[in-house]
Each structure stands twice: as structure tokens, then as C-alpha cells.
Scaffold this motif. Structure first.
Motif, PDB file in Angstrom:
ATOM      1  N   ASN A 180      36.007  20.688  60.695  1.00 28.65           N
ATOM      2  CA  ASN A 180      35.222  21.166  61.844  1.00 28.65           C
ATOM      3  C   ASN A 180      34.038  22.033  61.437  1.00 28.65           C
ATOM      4  OD1 ASN A 180      37.661  21.580  64.583  1.00 28.65           O
ATOM      5  ND2 ASN A 180      36.912  19.781  63.537  1.00 28.65           N
ATOM      6  N   TRP A 181      34.242  22.842  60.405  1.00 25.28           N
ATOM      7  CA  TRP A 181      33.174  23.766  60.016  1.00 25.28           C
ATOM      8  C   TRP A 181      31.932  23.043  59.496  1.00 25.28           C
ATOM      9  CZ3 TRP A 181      31.556  24.054  54.855  1.00 25.28           C
ATOM     10  CH2 TRP A 181      32.371  23.384  53.922  1.00 25.28           C
ATOM     11  N   LEU A 211      35.609  21.324  69.893  1.00 30.52           N
ATOM     12  CA  LEU A 211      35.388  19.956  69.402  1.00 30.52           C
ATOM     13  C   LEU A 211      36.522  19.004  69.800  1.00 30.52           C
ATOM     14  CD1 LEU A 211      33.956  20.452  65.796  1.00 30.52           C
ATOM     15  CD2 LEU A 211      32.757  20.291  67.973  1.00 30.52           C
ATOM     16  N   ALA A 213      40.206  20.539  59.577  1.00 26.39           N
ATOM     17  CA  ALA A 213      39.725  21.203  58.364  1.00 26.39           C
ATOM     18  C   ALA A 213      38.274  20.861  58.065  1.00 26.39           C
ATOM     19  CB  ALA A 213      40.610  20.824  57.175  1.00 26.39           C
ATOM     20  N   VAL A 239      39.746  27.647  54.665  1.00 25.40           N
ATOM     21  CA  VAL A 239      38.802  26.899  55.490  1.00 25.40           C
ATOM     22  C   VAL A 239      38.763  27.544  56.874  1.00 25.40           C
ATOM     23  CG1 VAL A 239      38.511  24.658  56.623  1.00 25.40           C
ATOM     24  CG2 VAL A 239      39.160  24.765  54.204  1.00 25.40           C
ATOM     25  N   PRO A 240      37.576  27.634  57.492  1.00 27.15           N
ATOM     26  CA  PRO A 240      37.515  28.223  58.836  1.00 27.15           C
ATOM     27  C   PRO A 240      38.434  27.466  59.791  1.00 27.15           C
ATOM     28  CG  PRO A 240      35.299  27.894  57.940  1.00 27.15           C
ATOM     29  CD  PRO A 240      36.255  27.222  57.000  1.00 27.15           C
ATOM     30  N   PRO A 241      38.971  28.156  60.805  1.00 26.25           N
ATOM     31  CA  PRO A 241      39.903  27.505  61.727  1.00 26.25           C
ATOM     32  C   PRO A 241      39.216  26.376  62.505  1.00 26.25           C
ATOM     33  CG  PRO A 241      39.244  29.667  62.552  1.00 26.25           C
ATOM     34  CD  PRO A 241      38.700  29.559  61.158  1.00 26.25           C
ATOM     35  N   ALA A 242      40.043  25.463  63.025  1.00 31.45           N
ATOM     36  CA  ALA A 242      39.514  24.371  63.839  1.00 31.45           C
ATOM     37  C   ALA A 242      38.746  24.942  65.031  1.00 31.45           C
ATOM     38  CB  ALA A 242      40.660  23.499  64.312  1.00 31.45           C
ATOM     39  N   ASP A 243      37.731  24.219  65.466  1.00 31.28           N
ATOM     40  CA  ASP A 243      36.907  24.659  66.601  1.00 31.28           C
ATOM     41  C   ASP A 243      37.436  23.983  67.864  1.00 31.28           C
ATOM     42  OD1 ASP A 243      35.013  25.133  68.484  1.00 31.28           O
ATOM     43  OD2 ASP A 243      33.300  24.477  67.269  1.00 31.28           O
ATOM     44  N   PHE A 273      30.616  20.545  61.043  1.00 31.27           N
ATOM     45  CA  PHE A 273      29.961  19.913  62.179  1.00 31.27           C
ATOM     46  C   PHE A 273      29.173  20.936  62.992  1.00 31.27           C
ATOM     47  CE2 PHE A 273      29.810  18.551  66.593  1.00 31.27           C
ATOM     48  CZ  PHE A 273      29.342  17.253  66.465  1.00 31.27           C
ATOM     49  N   ALA A 278      33.373  26.887  51.976  1.00 35.21           N
ATOM     50  CA  ALA A 278      33.823  26.579  53.340  1.00 35.21           C
ATOM     51  C   ALA A 278      33.942  27.866  54.163  1.00 35.21           C
ATOM     52  CB  ALA A 278      35.164  25.851  53.305  1.00 35.21           C
TER      53      ALA A 278
END
Lengths: 270, 270
Positions: free
Chosen positions: B192-193, A264, B190, A257-261, B195, A55
Motif C-alpha cells: 500500500n505504501w 485503499l 504490504a 513496512v507502513p500499515p495497510a491504508d 501507491f 519502506a
């Protein structure tokens, strides 16, 4: 949990200091079923951590496995990664080099299969073969051996400085243990295919191999890419120790996990 | 056990004939826990069969996975191979081709990662991308598309005639199911990445993709390398069907450990 420090090759620890029959990592875990449960739990943690590594998508992990014939490299991979998706774990097995491989420097075939971002690569044998067999057989002299150690350290520095965590495990068995394991491959017809006559030739040079290993480990165990000597006479001890080392290493990487975008937020799929 | 025939693309079966919501392979297996147990048992059988494939050391298995975004290619690999050692299963994921890959014919990057003897290779997307995206985007005309179908069939014949069993699975989901899955990737921070905005562009062309898939499957489902349409709205159905197909295929290969080596009889390891 037992400490890994005592098994890490450095100024104070060499191959000869470690007893292949040591079972430190089985402490507090006496019955077979307890050991199996603990290994299974570690294998599941490893799967979760591998998912995070994927991730995050930035760093990589390389696990190098070395050891004499029958030391359990295949078995380690089978059990330690018994719960991990093959999506994220790539195994490379290094055999005797092909003509094409021999036409290149000894790190060429290794570089081709280093892990990509988010991936764990496991090397079943490795570039270290090139400072073992040729040394034992006398194909290269001391100066060339030293040069190769330096090439290896440079190569591993390249990897670690570009986002790869490098772990190296020497699966350490005793000569008696190897005899039993080879004999089983001969005595059990269904295991015959695992045996090659050449295995006996290497066994004859046991002492020379131990010395070549000890020197190679000492010359290439660095802060960034340390060698661990894994007592491997007891198979579950070997598996548990390596699984714990991997879980600890991945936890220390503080993966997430990468942060929320924000782009979106509120988006509706048509 | 349900029959695979109805899902095998041929004169009588095309993509449009299969309902993505079909759950035939969940029959006699109603509760979630029963399904999980069955999948786990299949995953263990797969591990045993992979060991035999490795021991035999002659033949290979290639599993091609195709499907629209979110159809579950990663999930299939994770669950179907949840018990198989990464030693024997090699996954290749095909992304948009690199500049280097574009400088070669479209089968070049695929040929490089076909399974070796004793190995299972799983392709997450494949050479079929080259008869999907370019067709939908209008980058190639009908004549070129037909040529590519022929190249694909020739390539797969090479593989099957040199010891590789080739299975191709189209993970078939409905447009509504995809909407829900994409929306979940947007709504859950969590996820989002996972997409990419481009996913929505491909979704807009859903009908064109279905048509391109239907034609490609029809043109390339051969006796030696058949396509199966796997109803994939229900994730466990998808996993169970593919796991069963793999187990059946490997059993049909009648794999066995190489015979005992008479030369080893009575040999004692010194």
C-alpha cells in the motif's frame, strides 16, 4: 556471535587496546568458503533491512569509515554492500578539501551529504579528517582541536536527535600490514594507479596519526554515536564484523513496512 | 544476441513501433533459472567494467530511466546493479520539483548530479519529466516545448563532449500491465505504501502521456545520446536488455587500467 562491546570506544576501551590482527568475528567460521557464505548471507540481510528502512521512510543510517591508507575503506563498501541496491545506499568520499569547501566551516560539506529518510549513507573518510591531518601537521592547536571535537559532537547529536542512527568504524591495521599493502601497489603494475607518493609521507607519521586517532575517538565516542575499532589486518574479519554490526543495528531499529491504508480497501484500478 | 538497433529511436523507429510485450532478449534463455543466471553474469560483468571505469578515472556514464508509473525503474536499478559496488554507482531520483528547484531553470537540479569521472550515474526519472507532465497538463505551449527539447539536446551535447556517455531507456509497458501492477499495490497491504492516489490521475491521461513521450523521444534521440525503447511488460526481459546494453556500451568504451608508473619501479616501502 562475538560481542561488539569490547570494540566500542569508551571509558575502558581505546584504540591502543585493540589488536589489529584480532580475528574474533571469524570464530566458528574457519574455511574461506564458510566465511564467504556468511558474508554473503549478511549482505543479503542488509539488503532486506535496507528495503524496510526505505519502506518505513522515516529514519536514516550513517556509517562513517575512517582508517589509515590501505586500511580497506573501499573494500569494506564493496563487500558489505555487495547485495544492496544502489537505490538505498549513497556513498560520499571525502578528499582533500576544495577551495570552495575550505571557504566554509569543516562540517559544511558533510552536512550536504547526510542520508535522507529511508537511506543509508556511507562516508569514506569524513569530518574526522579535520581532527587528524591538521593535528598531525600542527596546523591547529589543542584549544582548536577541542573546539572541533565539540562541534563534531554537537553535529552528530543534531543528526541522531532527528532520526539518524550514526555508526562510526575505525578500520584498524598495523604498520607492518600497511607496508605490505603499499608495497603490493608498487610491485603490481596494474595497481600503480592506486598509489600516491603522499601515502609514504603519511606513513612516516604513523605514530602521530595513531595518537591523533586515539584522542579523536575517545573525545567523540558517545552513546548516541559510538566509535567501534574494527581489527582490519584480516580483510574478511573486517567485512564480517562491520556487516554484523550493521545488521544488528538495523534489526535493533525494529523497522517495519507502513500499515495497510484502509482507504485503499476494495479500490479497483480503471 | 538480439540487436539493439530496432529499439533505438530514430527516423524509422518510434515509441509506437515497439510492442511492450516483446521478449526478444529472452531468446535462447527459456527457463526462469537460466534467465536469472544470465542476469547475474551480466551484473558481474557490469561490476568489472565499472571497476575499469573507476581505474581509468576519466570518462563517465549516465543512464536515464523514464517510464510510466510501475514501469519498473526501481526494479531495474535493483537488479541490473545487484553486483555493482555503491562506490561507483550513484542514483538520483527526481520527484516533483521543490520550491528551490522551481526557482531555477529545469536543468539546474540535473546538472548538480551528473556523474563524476569514473562514475556511473543512474537517473530515476530526469529532466524529461519537464517535457512530459507540463505538456500533458497544458502548462507549456508548443513553442516552449520545442525550446526545452533544444535545451535538453544542448545540455546532453555538453555532457557527451566532456567525456560522458549518455544512454536513455524508456521502460515501455502496456496500459493493461500497468492496471495489474497498480491493482497489486492496492490489493496487497504490504504494498500500500507504494501507491498514491495521484497514480490514477496520471493513468487517466495514458494516451496523452504516450503521445508526449513519443514526441520527446523523437526530438531528443541523437547519435550521441540515443533513446532506447525497452519492452518492459516482462520484468526479466527489461532487466536483461538494459544490462546487456550497459555491458555492450562499456565494452565499446575500451576501458583499461592506467599504465604502470615507471617511477615506482624498485621502490621499497620503509
Amino acid at each position: 556471535m562475538a560481542s561488539f562491546k569490547k570494540y566500542r570506544v569508551g571509558a575502558k576501551v581505546g584504540l591502543a587496546d585493540i589488536d589489529p590482527g584480532d580475528e574474533r568475528f571469524l570464530e566458528d567460521c574457519e574455511s574461506d568458503s564458510e566465511q564467504r557464505l556468511r558474508l554473503d548471507a549478511l549482505a543479503e540481510s542488509l539488503d532486506e533491512l535496507q528495503n524496510l528502512l526505505h519502506a518505513e521512510g522515516k529514519r536514516k543510517l550513517l556509517l562513517v569509515l575512517q582508517g589509515m591508507d590501505t586500511s580497506g575503506k573501499d573494500g569494506t563498501i564493496r563487500w558489505v554492500f555487495s547485495r544492496t541496491s544502489p537505490l538505498g545506499v549513497r556513498v560520499a568520499a571525502f578528499k582533500a578539501p576544495s577551495i570552495e569547501e575550505l571557504a566554509h566551516d569543516f562540517l559544511w560539506r558533510c552536512h550536504a551529504v547526510v542520508p535522507r529518510s529511508g537511506e543509508i549513507a556511507v562516508w569514506n573518510r569524513s569530518h574526522y579528517e579535520d581532527v587528524l591531518v591538521p593535528v598531525v601537521e600542527g596546523w591547529i592547536d589543542k584549544a582548536e582541536t577541542q573546539r572541533r571535537y565539540a562541534h563534531i559532537n554537537d553535529f552528530e547529536r543534531l543528526l541522531t536527535e532527528t532520526g539518524t542512527v550514526v555508526l562510526k568504524c575505525m578500520l584498524h591495521i598495523g604498520a607492518d600490514e600497511q607496508r605490505e599493502r603499499l608495497q603490493a601497489r608498487i610491485d603490481e603494475p596494474a595497481k600503480n594507479w592506486k598509489f600516491a607518493m603522499g601515502d609514504l609521507d603519511a606513513r612516516k607519521k604513523w605514530g602521530l596519526y595513531q595518537r591523533a586517532y586515539a584522542r579523536a575517538l575517545e573525545a567523540t565516542s558517545t552513546d548516541a554515536a559510538p566509535w567501534y575499532v574494527v581489527p582490519a589486518n584480516h580483510k574478511t574479519h573486517r567485512n564480517l564484523m562491520i556487516a554484523q554490526l550493521l545488521v544488528k543495528t538495523l534489526k535493533d531499529m525494529k523497522l517495519s513496512v507502513p500499515p495497510a491504508d484502509p482507504a485503499l480497501r476494495g479500490l479497483i484500478v480503471p
